[in-house]
Design a protein around this motif. Structure first.
Motif, PDB file in Angstrom:
ATOM      1  N   HIS B  47      -5.647   9.828   3.101  1.00 37.47           N
ATOM      2  CA  HIS B  47      -4.917  10.666   4.104  1.00 37.47           C
ATOM      3  C   HIS B  47      -4.669  11.957   3.454  1.00 37.47           C
ATOM      4  O   HIS B  47      -4.885  12.183   2.371  1.00 37.47           O
ATOM      5  CB  HIS B  47      -3.520  10.009   4.091  1.00 37.47           C
ATOM      6  CG  HIS B  47      -3.552   8.884   5.123  1.00 37.47           C
ATOM      7  ND1 HIS B  47      -3.762   8.831   6.407  1.00 37.47           N
ATOM      8  CD2 HIS B  47      -3.498   7.447   4.852  1.00 37.47           C
ATOM      9  CE1 HIS B  47      -3.684   7.481   7.047  1.00 37.47           C
ATOM     10  NE2 HIS B  47      -3.458   6.740   5.683  1.00 37.47           N
ATOM     11  N   LYS B  57      -5.863  11.002   8.941  1.00 32.01           N
ATOM     12  CA  LYS B  57      -6.588   9.904   8.067  1.00 32.01           C
ATOM     13  C   LYS B  57      -7.766  10.498   7.677  1.00 32.01           C
ATOM     14  O   LYS B  57      -8.237  11.605   8.130  1.00 32.01           O
ATOM     15  CB  LYS B  57      -6.956   8.874   8.988  1.00 32.01           C
ATOM     16  CG  LYS B  57      -5.906   8.258   9.616  1.00 32.01           C
ATOM     17  CD  LYS B  57      -6.510   6.969  10.667  1.00 32.01           C
ATOM     18  CE  LYS B  57      -5.320   6.134  11.275  1.00 32.01           C
ATOM     19  NZ  LYS B  57      -6.013   5.009  12.139  1.00 32.01           N
ATOM     20  N   SER B  61      -8.750   5.096   5.092  1.00 36.60           N
ATOM     21  CA  SER B  61      -7.271   5.030   5.062  1.00 36.60           C
ATOM     22  C   SER B  61      -6.880   3.635   5.815  1.00 36.60           C
ATOM     23  O   SER B  61      -5.425   3.528   5.618  1.00 36.60           O
ATOM     24  CB  SER B  61      -7.126   6.143   6.430  1.00 36.60           C
ATOM     25  OG  SER B  61      -7.737   5.618   7.618  1.00 36.60           O
ATOM     26  N   SER B  65      -0.609   3.966   4.478  1.00 39.25           N
ATOM     27  CA  SER B  65       0.072   4.941   5.400  1.00 39.25           C
ATOM     28  C   SER B  65       0.718   6.064   4.728  1.00 39.25           C
ATOM     29  O   SER B  65       0.937   5.954   3.403  1.00 39.25           O
ATOM     30  CB  SER B  65       1.288   4.175   6.133  1.00 39.25           C
ATOM     31  OG  SER B  65       2.228   3.613   5.393  1.00 39.25           O
TER      32      SER B  65
END
Lengths: 114, 113
Positions: B47, B57, B61, B65
């Motif tokens: 990311h 992303k 990814s 997160s």
């Protein structure tokens, strides 16, 4: 981002110049050529970068051909501590959709021997 | 390098547990990136962030997160760690544009058992 091609490995004698080639035949006019190296499991270390002119700093020199389709990184007096993986990367413009990210290939393993 | 601190440096965790890796920078760089490095795959972008609360992303990814609530911190979260996420994670920062280099941290070695 343009793809680069590097030899998988090279050897160099200590004290001699190490010349690492890189092909980037699909490079665009606003893309820079960057060189990084990674020693063992450390984070990649920035070496040098250029657009179309040759560049030199305290670590190395970068020679870019006139058509910009290839370049050579020169370590003028290689030492044992220069043994590392060297990455040639063509980097997109941060103002574009690539957001300046670096896409790493497999690089060249340079081994400097006594 | 460039005032980048990654924490923790090493972590061992069990499958299914959440994990958060932190990247802290003192250079006020706009761009921040998370990469992972695995044998045979090199460095791959997970990311990246192009400003506070602006993230996107990368190529690998799935299962990750990120959050960036302030300029200096970029967090990478594995919601439910899997063994395939065992890797070395590197953070990088960049000032702006393509004419300023990215600088990398020293990495976090994560092992998921």
């Amino acid at each position: 981002d343009a793809k680069t091609t590097q030899p998988p490995s090279m050897d160099c004698a200590e004290g001699r110049a190490a010349n690492l080639p890189c092909n980037h035949s699909t490079i665009s006019g606003n893309e820079y050529v960057y060189w990084y190296r990674q020693i063992h499991s450390q984070g990649p270390q920035y070496i040098i970068h250029g657009l179309k002119n040759n560049e030199t700093n305290e670590m190395a020199s970068l020679i870019i051909t006139e058509d910009r389709k290839s370049s050579t990184l020169i370590l003028p007096h290689a030492t044992l501590r220069d043994t590392a993986v060297y990455y040639c990367i063509v980097r997109g413009n941060a103002g574009g959709t690539s957001y300046g990210k670096l896409t790493f290939g497999q690089g060249t393993i340079l081994t400097v021997h006594p | 390098d460039a005032g980048i601190t990654q924490s923790p440096r090493h972590k061992v965790t069990e499958t299914g547990t959440p994990v958060t890796l932190r990247c802290h920078q003192t250079e006020n760089h706009r761009y921040m990136y998370w990469y992972r490095q695995d044998p045979g795959h090199g460095l791959r972008l997970i990311h990246y962030s192009y400003g506070v609360k602006d993230t996107d992303k990368g190529e690998v990814s799935d299962g990750y997160s990120v959050s960036r609530s302030k300029t200096e911190d970029f967090l990478l979260t594995l919601e439910s760690a899997t063994s395939s996420q065992t890797s070395v994670y590197f953070c990088a920062t960049g000032r702006d544009g393509s004419n300023s280099p990215l600088h990398f941290g020293n990495g976090t070695r994560l092992t998921v058992t």
